[in-house]
Design an enzyme around this catalytic site. Structure first.
Site, PDB file in Angstrom:
ATOM      1  N   SER A  97     -33.805 -16.994 -20.176  1.00 46.96           N
ATOM      2  CA  SER A  97     -35.211 -17.589 -20.257  1.00 46.96           C
ATOM      3  C   SER A  97     -36.211 -16.791 -20.795  1.00 46.96           C
ATOM      4  O   SER A  97     -36.059 -16.055 -22.043  1.00 46.96           O
ATOM      5  CB  SER A  97     -35.529 -18.451 -19.120  1.00 46.96           C
ATOM      6  OG  SER A  97     -36.779 -19.047 -19.195  1.00 46.96           O
ATOM      7  N   ASP A 227     -31.266 -28.836 -20.887  1.00 48.66           N
ATOM      8  CA  ASP A 227     -32.305 -28.019 -20.706  1.00 48.66           C
ATOM      9  C   ASP A 227     -33.590 -28.528 -20.559  1.00 48.66           C
ATOM     10  O   ASP A 227     -34.247 -28.599 -21.772  1.00 48.66           O
ATOM     11  CB  ASP A 227     -32.085 -26.589 -21.144  1.00 48.66           C
ATOM     12  CG  ASP A 227     -33.100 -25.245 -20.711  1.00 48.66           C
ATOM     13  OD1 ASP A 227     -34.076 -25.651 -20.238  1.00 48.66           O
ATOM     14  OD2 ASP A 227     -32.431 -24.199 -20.919  1.00 48.66           O
ATOM     15  N   HIS A 256     -31.609 -25.641 -16.961  1.00 50.57           N
ATOM     16  CA  HIS A 256     -32.074 -24.399 -17.410  1.00 50.57           C
ATOM     17  C   HIS A 256     -31.688 -23.039 -16.410  1.00 50.57           C
ATOM     18  O   HIS A 256     -31.602 -22.067 -16.861  1.00 50.57           O
ATOM     19  CB  HIS A 256     -33.718 -24.322 -17.241  1.00 50.57           C
ATOM     20  CG  HIS A 256     -34.545 -23.229 -17.830  1.00 50.57           C
ATOM     21  ND1 HIS A 256     -34.300 -22.842 -18.893  1.00 50.57           N
ATOM     22  CD2 HIS A 256     -35.453 -22.315 -17.209  1.00 50.57           C
ATOM     23  CE1 HIS A 256     -35.096 -21.641 -19.303  1.00 50.57           C
ATOM     24  NE2 HIS A 256     -35.541 -21.422 -18.024  1.00 50.57           N
TER      25      HIS A 256
END
Length: 291
Positions: A97, A227, A256
Site C-alpha cells: 500500500s 481491492d 487490500h
C-alpha cells in the site's frame, strides 16, 4: 529493541530477523500501520534462510513522532539511512500500500545500487488520488472525507476500515476475523496523530510516475482485483505499463490486506520471486484465491 538515530535526531524503530548472513529482504508497511503488519512474511522468509528487516515509518508504531518530515521524500531518505546503517546490498524491497509508494520513491530517489528486486503489494503507485497524471485515480473527495473522518474520530475510522474495505470483510464471501480487526486498530492507535494525518496527503497526492521509470530491476506487483482502497485499474495495472521489467500477479477477489488475508499465497509468491522462479514480464495469469 533496535532503534536508529536519524540525521535529524528522530528515532526509527526496526526489526532485524532471520539469517544475518542471508540475502536481505526489506519490508515497508502500509498506512497507518507499523512493521508488525509484516511479521508473518518476515518469519516465513526468515525460516527459509533470508535476513528480514522492517521498520516503523517515522510517526508510526514505535518510531519518533516528529511534527515535520511526514512526506515520501523524507520516508525514502529515512530508509536510505537504515540501508547504510545495516550495510545492506543485493536486497529485495517489499512494500504494501503506502509502503509500496515508499519503496518506489526510495528507488527513484536513491537508485537501485543496493537493491536487486522489488515487490509491490496492493501498492498505490503511480498515484492513489485522481491527480492530473492519473485522472482515473480515487476521487479527491474521498481523500477529503478520509481526512475529516480521521480528525473527527480516528479510532472509529480504524474500526470501520478494518471491518470493511481493508480486509474485504464487507464482502459476503469474506469470513470476518476479530483478531485481524483488533490487531489493525491497535497498530493504528500506536501511531502519531499528526504523522498519520499528513501521511494521508502523501499517499493520496504523490505522483510516482517518474520513480517507476527509474526502477531498472525485476518488479513483482501483487494486487487483488477487488481491492477497494487501491483499485487495481488505476494503480497496479497502470504501474505495470510504466515499469521497465514488471510482473503483475492478480488475485481474483483479492482485497487490500493481502499479506494477512492471503498470507500463505503471498508468502509463496515472495519466496518464488526472490529465488528467481517467479520472474517474467507483463501481466501473469490470475492466481487462485486462498480465501
Amino acid at each position: 529493541m533496535p532503534f536508529l538515530t536519524l540525521s535529524d535526531g528522530n528515532s526509527l524503530f526496526y526489526k532485524d530477523w532471520g539469517n544475518i548472513t542471508g540475502p536481505p529482504v526489506v519490508f515497508s508497511h502500509g498506512w497507518p500501520l507499523q512493521s508488525d503488519a509484516w511479521d508473518n512474511q518476515m518469519f516465513f522468509l526468515g525460516q527459509n534462510g533470508y535476513r528480514t528487516i522492517a521498520h516503523d515509518r517515522r510517526g508510526h508504531g514505535r518510531s519518533s513522532q516528529p511534527w515535520t518530515g511526514n512526506d515520501m521524500d523524507t520516508y525514502a531518505d529515512d530508509l536510505q539511512q537504515l540501508f547504510v546503517h545495516l550495510g545492506l546490498t543485493n536486497a529485495t524491497m517489499v512494500g504494501h500500500s503506502t509502503g509500496g509508494g515508499e519503496v518506489v520513491r526510495y528507488l527513484g530517489r536513491h537508485g537501485t545500487s543496493r537493491v536487486d528486486k522489488a515487490v509491490l503489494v496492493g501498492a498505490i503507485p503511480p498515484s492513489l488520488g485522481a491527480i492530473p497524471s492519473n485522472p482515473d485515480g480515487v476521487p479527491l473527495a474521498v481523500y477529503k472525507q478520509q481526512q475529516q473522518d480521521f480528525i473527527d474520530n480516528r479510532a472509529q475510522q480504524a474500526v470501520d476500515t478494518a471491518n470493511g474495505p481493508f480486509f474485504g470483510f464487507d464482502r459476503p464471501d469474506h469470513n470476518r476475523s476479530e483478531g485481524l480487526v483488533e490487531q489493525y486498530v491497535q497498530q493504528v492507535l500506536q501511531g502519531g496523530f499528526v504523522n498519520q494525518y499528513e501521511c494521508l496527503t502523501a499517499l493520496f497526492l504523490t505522483d510516482f510516475t517518474e520513480d517507476l521509470k527509474k526502477m531498472d530491476i525485476p518488479t513483482l506487483l501483487i494486487h487483488g482485483d477487488d481491492d477497494q482502497l487501491a483499485p487495481i485499474d488505476s494503480t497496479a495495472r497502470k504501474a505495470a505499463q510504466i515499469l521497465p521489467n514488471p510482473t503483475l500477479n492478480v488475485y481474483p477477489g483479492g482485497d487490500h490486506g493481502l499479506p494477512a488475508t492471503h498470507l500463505h499465497q503471498v508468502n509463496q509468491d515472495l519466496l518464488d520471486f526472490i529465488r528467481g522462479t517467479g520472474e517474467g514480464g507483463g501481466e501473469g495469469e490470475d492466481c487462485p484465491s486462498t480465501w
